[in-house]
Structures are given as C-alpha cells and as structure tokens.
Design a protein around this motif. Structure first.
Motif, short mmCIF file in Angstrom:
data_model
loop_
_atom_site.label_atom_id
_atom_site.label_comp_id
_atom_site.label_asym_id
_atom_site.label_seq_id
_atom_site.Cartn_x
_atom_site.Cartn_y
_atom_site.Cartn_z
N SER A 256 0.84 -1.21 0.00
CA SER A 256 0.00 0.00 0.00
C SER A 256 0.87 1.25 0.00
O SER A 256 0.52 2.26 -0.63
CB SER A 256 -0.93 0.00 1.22
OG SER A 256 -0.19 0.02 2.43
N SER A 257 2.02 1.18 0.68
CA SER A 257 2.94 2.32 0.68
C SER A 257 3.49 2.55 -0.72
O SER A 257 3.58 3.69 -1.20
CB SER A 257 4.11 2.06 1.64
OG SER A 257 3.67 1.84 2.94
N MET A 258 3.87 1.45 -1.37
CA MET A 258 4.46 1.58 -2.69
C MET A 258 3.46 2.09 -3.72
O MET A 258 3.83 2.75 -4.69
CB MET A 258 5.05 0.24 -3.13
CG MET A 258 6.09 -0.34 -2.16
SD MET A 258 7.44 0.80 -1.79
CE MET A 258 8.48 0.56 -3.22
N LEU A 259 2.18 1.82 -3.50
CA LEU A 259 1.15 2.33 -4.40
C LEU A 259 1.03 3.85 -4.29
O LEU A 259 0.60 4.51 -5.23
CB LEU A 259 -0.20 1.68 -4.10
CG LEU A 259 -0.38 0.25 -4.63
CD1 LEU A 259 -1.66 -0.36 -4.10
CD2 LEU A 259 -0.37 0.24 -6.15
N ARG A 260 1.43 4.40 -3.14
CA ARG A 260 1.36 5.86 -2.95
C ARG A 260 2.31 6.60 -3.91
O ARG A 260 2.16 7.78 -4.15
CB ARG A 260 1.69 6.23 -1.50
CG ARG A 260 0.66 5.76 -0.50
CD ARG A 260 1.09 6.10 0.92
NE ARG A 260 1.13 7.54 1.16
CZ ARG A 260 1.49 8.08 2.32
NH1 ARG A 260 1.85 7.29 3.34
NH2 ARG A 260 1.50 9.40 2.47
N LEU A 261 3.28 5.87 -4.44
CA LEU A 261 4.22 6.50 -5.37
C LEU A 261 3.55 6.92 -6.67
O LEU A 261 4.10 7.73 -7.42
CB LEU A 261 5.38 5.53 -5.67
CG LEU A 261 6.21 5.05 -4.48
CD1 LEU A 261 7.29 4.10 -4.96
CD2 LEU A 261 6.84 6.23 -3.74
N CYS A 262 2.37 6.37 -6.93
CA CYS A 262 1.69 6.65 -8.20
C CYS A 262 1.33 8.12 -8.38
O CYS A 262 1.10 8.58 -9.50
CB CYS A 262 0.42 5.81 -8.32
SG CYS A 262 0.73 4.04 -8.54
N LYS A 263 1.29 8.88 -7.28
CA LYS A 263 0.89 10.29 -7.42
C LYS A 263 2.03 11.18 -7.90
O LYS A 263 1.81 12.33 -8.26
CB LYS A 263 0.32 10.81 -6.09
CG LYS A 263 1.33 10.96 -4.97
CD LYS A 263 0.65 11.55 -3.74
CE LYS A 263 1.64 11.79 -2.61
NZ LYS A 263 1.00 12.42 -1.43
N TYR A 264 3.25 10.62 -7.91
CA TYR A 264 4.39 11.42 -8.37
C TYR A 264 4.60 11.18 -9.87
O TYR A 264 5.48 10.43 -10.29
CB TYR A 264 5.64 11.08 -7.56
CG TYR A 264 5.40 11.26 -6.07
CD1 TYR A 264 5.16 12.53 -5.54
CD2 TYR A 264 5.38 10.17 -5.21
CE1 TYR A 264 4.92 12.69 -4.19
CE2 TYR A 264 5.13 10.33 -3.86
CZ TYR A 264 4.90 11.59 -3.35
OH TYR A 264 4.64 11.76 -2.01
N THR A 265 3.75 11.79 -10.64
CA THR A 265 3.63 11.45 -12.06
C THR A 265 4.82 11.90 -12.91
O THR A 265 4.92 11.52 -14.07
CB THR A 265 2.34 12.06 -12.64
OG1 THR A 265 2.33 13.48 -12.37
CG2 THR A 265 1.12 11.43 -11.98
#
Length: 360
Positions: A256-265
């Motif tokens: 879930s933490s690694m999915l948060r990286l998706c916002k850094y487009t």
C-alpha cells in the motif's frame, strides 16, 4: 556518525554498542561527527574539536592542488588572488582540493578573479560551513556534468558506486550526448572520469564514493528533483515535482505504501533495492500512473505486468536479486526505447534469459 543513529530514543545506538560491552579493558571507541546532537547523545568525555589547517600549511596544500606542483607557478598575481580566496575555505582540505582542481583548469587571472568575486561567497553560512566553496565548484561544471552529479543525490550517503553501472544509468536518463564517433557509453564513462578528476568522486578500492559534504551539496542543488524515502513519514516531505526517487529498505514499506508513489507522475527514476513483489500488481499500477519512467530498479519480481507496455520511455530495467519470471508479456516488445535489462540470474522460457545484460 549522523544524528539519525540516535533515533528510536537511542535504541539504534544501543544495539550497535551491544557487541562491545564485553571487550578487553582499556578499549576505546572513537566517534567522529558534525552534528552537535551526536556529541550530546554518545559522549563519555569532552569532545576534541578539529579546527581547519593552519594558514601556512593550508596554503602549501592549496597551492599544490591549484598548480599541481610545489612551486607557485612563478606567478605572483595568481598567488595574491589565491591567498585572498584561502580564508573563504575555512581551512578545509576538501574545499581546497575541490576548488584547487577548478582553479587549475584555467591559470588566467580573469578566471581566478571571477571565482574570488563570486556572489556565492556571500551566502549566509556558519563559521565552519564550506558549502559555498563546494557549490562554486559545482557552478563551474559544464551543464552535462552538473546533470550527472546532481542526479547522484538520489543515492544515500556512503553509497558505493560502480563506474560502469552509473554510466549506464546516466545514459538511460538522457544525460549523455554523442561526441563525434565515440560510443555513447564511452562518453558517459569519460563524464565519470571528469568528475573524479575534479574530486567530486573518490576512489575506494574498486568502487567510488562521494564525500559527505559533497553529498550535502548535491542534495542542495537537486532538492526539488531527487528524494530518498526512509520511512512512511517521509511521504509528507516528497516534492510533487520529484523526478528521481530512492526507497531505502524499511519495515515501514508495504504494497500500500508503494502504491502511494503513483501520485508522483513526473518520476523518471525509481530505485527500490529491497522491494519484493510476486504478483506484479503494484508494478502494474506504476506502469499506468508513471508514464515518464526511464530507469527502474527493484529487488525481486516474479511476474511482469501486461501494462508494462505503457512504459514507452523506459530504457533501463534492473532486477537485482535472482528470480524466476513466470512469463514475459508480449507487451514487452512495445518498449522500443529499452536499452538494458539486467538481472544476475534471470530464468525464463524466453531468449532474454540468456543474458545478464541485454542490449536492444
């Protein structure tokens, strides 16, 4: 030693010291530091404050760095300018070595005066702060060397660089441009040697390191582009404009933490040296949400997602641990910019499995 060793209410320091509690009587531990909080947390006696080199010794050393010889090049005008620069270096051998290499590139009074009169010396600084001297040496680099060195801020302090590997990544990032008929990797390796010659890297055995103060300077000049994630709380500090991200090993990080990286487009680089993923679900989201990725490095993955075909700009994919890919999706063929697929032991039914490094 850095102040982060005293986090967790000093438990890290206590764990480090645990094996030394049964040492022979009279044994001594020497701790070097730059942060006053370290002194307060670990000392058992008054600290020894290391001053800069004395003026005469420092000038002789600086002169050797600038003129590459023990003479002063028989140029009293340059010597006069050099002695005026000297107090700005705070007696630091690192500052003298770095700035001396820059001065030695051009033994003209106009060049030396431009350094002496630089506005960077006027930056607010502590009495012992030498960052303006290092920043100045960075400012005089050519644009392509600035790009290459500032990118290194995405790696943690004391990271041991392998020359060829870093040169390949610089190439994949688009920092290296063809020069005549030379192979582009050869040009990238020459960039590295140029930075070594200017003391931005130091050789340690077969690898290279960046001095802590140089690393501080690299982080300063790339603070909006490079970031290192150490724990979950660091997510609140990541600039939205970040282009290069390194996720350090931590028990804090999960899928879930690694999915948060998706916002850094705007991400172009994602380095996760300890991240294991068996399903490819997280990477599948990255492939959809992070279209600008050029370089990615992870520890282990069993399955590449079908959406990997969205990474049209990717040039470098590294899987650092031995793994068995169940399959390589047909969409992998859409990655027409791919230059390097690297894994120390890649087992698959495809022909890609035969190579540690594969060029397309």
């Amino acid at each position: 030693m850095w102040d982060d060793a005293l986090k967790e209410n000093g438990q890290r320091w206590k764990r480090f010291c645990a094996p030394f509690r049964s040492v022979q009587e009279g044994s001594v531990m020497l701790v070097t530091f730059r942060c006053p909080t370290v002194d307060e947390g670990v000392r058992t006696m008054d600290p020894v404050i290391l001053e800069g080199l004395e003026d005469d010794v420092f000038w002789n050393f600086s002169k050797l760095c600038a003129f590459r010889s023990e003479s002063s090049y028989n140029n009293p005008e340059l010597e006069c300018i050099g002695r005026k620069i000297l107090p700005k270096l705070k007696g630091s051998p690192l500052a003298a070595k770095t700035l001396g290499r820059m001065l030695s590139m051009d033994l003209q009074t106009s060049h030396w005066n431009s350094i002496l009169e630089s506005e960077l010396w006027e930056l607010s600084q502590e009495e012992t702060d030498i960052l303006p001297a290092l920043r100045l040496s960075f400012m005089y680099l050519s644009f392509h060397l600035k790009q290459c060195f500032s990118f290194c801020a995405v790696y943690p302090k004391d990271y041991k660089f392998e020359k060829v590997s870093l040169a390949e990544i610089w190439r994949a990032e688009g920092f290296v441009h063809p020069q005549g008929g030379a192979a582009i990797l050869s040009t990238s390796l020459q960039y590295f040697e140029d930075l070594v010659a200017r003391s931005f890297f130091q050789c340690v055995g077969t690898r290279y390191v960046i001095h802590d103060l140089m690393h501080d300077m690299a982080q300063k000049v790339s603070e909006h582009d490079c970031f290192i994630l150490r724990n979950k709380s660091d997510f609140d500090k990541v600039p939205q404009s970040v282009r290069h991200l390194h996720v350090l090993p931590s028990s804090d990080f999960d899928d879930s933490s690694m999915l948060r990286l998706c916002k850094y487009t705007k991400l172009r680089t994602l380095i996760c040296p300890n991240y294991f993923e068996k399903t490819g679900i997280v990477m599948g989201h990255w492939c959809t949400k992070l279209p600008s990725i050029r370089v990615i490095s992870c520890a282990f993955i069993d399955e590449l997602p079908d959406s990997i075909g969205n990474w049209k700009h990717i040039r470098y994919l590294e899987i650092s641990r031995a793994c068995t890919l169940k399959r390589i999706p047909s969409t992998f063929c859409w990655l027409y910019n791919m230059q390097i697929l690297y894994s120390p032991k890649l087992v698959s039914t495809t022909k890609l499995a035969k190579f540690n490094i594969t060029w397309f």
